[in-house]
Design an enzyme around this catalytic site. Structure first.
Site, PDB file in Angstrom:
ATOM      1  N   ASN A 128       0.860  -1.274  -0.003  1.00 53.43           N
ATOM      2  CA  ASN A 128      -0.146  -0.020   0.068  1.00 53.43           C
ATOM      3  C   ASN A 128       1.099   1.312   0.119  1.00 53.43           C
ATOM      4  OD1 ASN A 128      -1.723   2.161   0.560  1.00 53.43           O
ATOM      5  ND2 ASN A 128      -2.471   1.110   2.351  1.00 53.43           N
ATOM      6  N   ARG A 130      -2.395  -1.925  -3.457  1.00 56.46           N
ATOM      7  CA  ARG A 130      -3.693  -1.101  -3.362  1.00 56.46           C
ATOM      8  C   ARG A 130      -3.382   0.183  -4.065  1.00 56.46           C
ATOM      9  NH1 ARG A 130      -4.520   3.519   0.824  1.00 56.46           N
ATOM     10  NH2 ARG A 130      -6.730   4.077   0.531  1.00 56.46           N
ATOM     11  N   HIS A 165     -12.491   4.079   0.092  1.00 53.79           N
ATOM     12  CA  HIS A 165     -12.589   2.963   1.070  1.00 53.79           C
ATOM     13  C   HIS A 165     -13.480   1.743   0.573  1.00 53.79           C
ATOM     14  CE1 HIS A 165     -12.219   6.266   4.455  1.00 53.79           C
ATOM     15  NE2 HIS A 165     -11.017   5.651   4.138  1.00 53.79           N
ATOM     16  N   ARG A 190      -9.967  16.466   7.941  1.00 52.61           N
ATOM     17  CA  ARG A 190     -10.428  17.029   6.723  1.00 52.61           C
ATOM     18  C   ARG A 190     -11.908  17.340   7.037  1.00 52.61           C
ATOM     19  NH1 ARG A 190      -9.595  11.620   3.946  1.00 52.61           N
ATOM     20  NH2 ARG A 190      -7.493  11.427   3.984  1.00 52.61           N
ATOM     21  N   GLU A 224      -8.929  -4.780   4.981  1.00 49.21           N
ATOM     22  CA  GLU A 224      -8.577  -4.611   3.542  1.00 49.21           C
ATOM     23  C   GLU A 224      -7.394  -5.441   2.906  1.00 49.21           C
ATOM     24  OE1 GLU A 224      -8.613  -0.518   5.214  1.00 49.21           O
ATOM     25  OE2 GLU A 224      -9.190   0.210   3.336  1.00 49.21           O
TER      26      GLU A 224
END
Ligand code: AMP
Length: 399
Positions: free
Chosen positions: A10, A91, A180, A241, A385
């Site tokens: 990733n 990923r 996601h 965020r 994941e």
């Protein structure tokens, strides 16, 4: 069944998470993180069979040097390990409209990932660097790309289009993509198993609440709406965020308050959300501690976080009609019984009744239902994941 080990990579712009996962059962053989790329302080830490290791990498190391260290100094030092690898799974953050599922990497796929880089300028080029370095290290192994956006490609235009001039979508690809996806896919499948229903007949709302956060409406196993947008900035209140805001705020800050556009964007990405409201931290544990001490801004940050989330969840009753399970996942979703309790209280219109004991007990990687017997079902499902990436990679290369 013989082991099917997959090296999962990733790659971020300045860091790289890695793992070796057994695709058959999700067992994690190795996990680690290399960080501070292109800095004097580049370093790596990892865990193998419960044993921790750490090293400094040569100054200014990046993806290539990190992957070379992982292969030569960690993997190859374990006898017989590399021989069990069936693939390298990457990923990839943005697959645009080109990639609706995981794919074996070819030169055309690399070209496609590059073409999507304008939508994820920090992440997609990093994935390409990782792909090149992994190909050099394991030239004989197939490589697979697993996209964060792919699961959301089933959204209808009513969900993914912004109310902007249509040509911006047709010519420039401006639309909602969502992120996601791998996590939402995993927990919705696990929810269907827990409910003992086929996924093709199961409706789930999944709330992935980590440093970044998104909600996804999944109808009969397929994504029909999600809260992140063209980029991960939209939707929920996140660690740093802002989530949804009125876009005129940007123009206001630039033309009247003397901000630069890049200064505003930096603020929306890195200084807003929980951190911005609380003035304390982006980490939910710090927010919870400050709430307990009565800090009013922390309480406000926590409450706005929960309120925005509850509104999104309630809104997804529209595309779903029937909600078989509401699932909490991610660091906050898996561990904060307080957030789960508050959100379900805000959703009493749906009849949710929290089982306080079950809710408190479902933390630290435990899966379980947290509502009472006669209530609509809410559950906690730890996400995984890396296992999805390993499963997709193994399935594609052995097909
Ligand atoms: P993730 O990005 O999925 O690793 O999640 C990170 C977020 O999970 C951070 O905001 C953490 O503060 C939060 N988190 C982790 N453990 C807990 C906990 N026990 N209680 C509340 N929040 C937690």
């Amino acid at each position: 069944m013989s082991n099917k080990l997959v090296l999962v990579l990733n790659c971020g712009s300045s860091s790289l998470k890695f793992a070796v996962i057994n695709a058959n059962n999700g067992d994690e053989v190795i996990s680690g993180l290399a960080e501070c790329f292109n800095l004097p302080d580049a370093r790596m830490k990892w865990k193998i069979a419960g044993e921790k290791g750490a090293t400094h990498l040569p100054a200014n190391s990046a993806h290539k040097e990190a992957i070379s260290y992982i292969v030569e100094e960690i993997i190859k030092k374990e006898e017989g390990l590399a021989e069990q690898f069936v693939a390298v799974g990457h990923r990839v953050v943005h697959g645009g409209e080109q990639f609706t599922k995981s794919v074996v990497i070819t030169p055309e796929v690399c070209k496609g990932i590059n073409e999507c880089a304008s939508l994820a300028p920090l992440h997609n080029p990093a994935a390409i660097m990782g792909i090149r370095a992994a190909r050099d290290a394991f030239p004989e192994l197939p490589q697979v790309a697993v996209f964060d956006t792919a699961f959301h490609q089933s959204m209808p235009a009513t969900s993914f289009l912004y109310a902007l001039p249509y040509h911006l979508y047709k010519e420039k690809g401006i639309r909602r993509y969502g992120m996601h996806g791998t996590s939402h896919l995993f927990v919705s499948r696990e929810a269907a198993k827990a409910l003992d229903k086929p996924i093709s007949e199961t409706n789930v709302i999944s709330a992935h609440l980590g440093n970044g956060g998104s909600v996804c409406a999944i109808k009969n196993g397929q994504c029909v709406d999600t809260s992140m947008g063209m980029t991960p900035l939209a939707g929920l209140v996140m660690g740093t965020r802002c989530g949804d805001i009125d876009p005129s705020i940007i123009e206001h800050l630039v033309t009247r308050e003397g901000y630069s556009v890049s200064g505003v964007m930096d603020m929306l990405q890195k200084q807003s959300g929980l951190l911005g409201i609380s003035g304390i931290s982006s980490d939910f544990r710090d927010i919870q501690n400050a709430c307990e001490e009565g800090n009013q801004q922390a309480i406000l940050a926590r409450d706005i976080f929960c309120y925005r989330l509850a509104k999104y969840i309630a809104g997804y009753a529209v595309p779903l009609g029937r909600i078989d399970a509401l699932v909490f996942t991610g660091g906050i979703g898996e561990n904060s019984d307080l957030v789960r309790n508050k959100v379900l209280e805000l959703l009493t219109v749906f009849g949710y009744q929290v089982d306080a004991e079950k809710n408190k007990a479902t933390i630290l990687g435990k899966q379980g239902t947290i509502t009472k017997e006669n209530s609509p079902i809410a559950m906690v499902i730890p996400t995984n994941e890396e296992w999805v990436i390993a499963q997709d990679s193994a399935a594609l290369v052995t097909a």
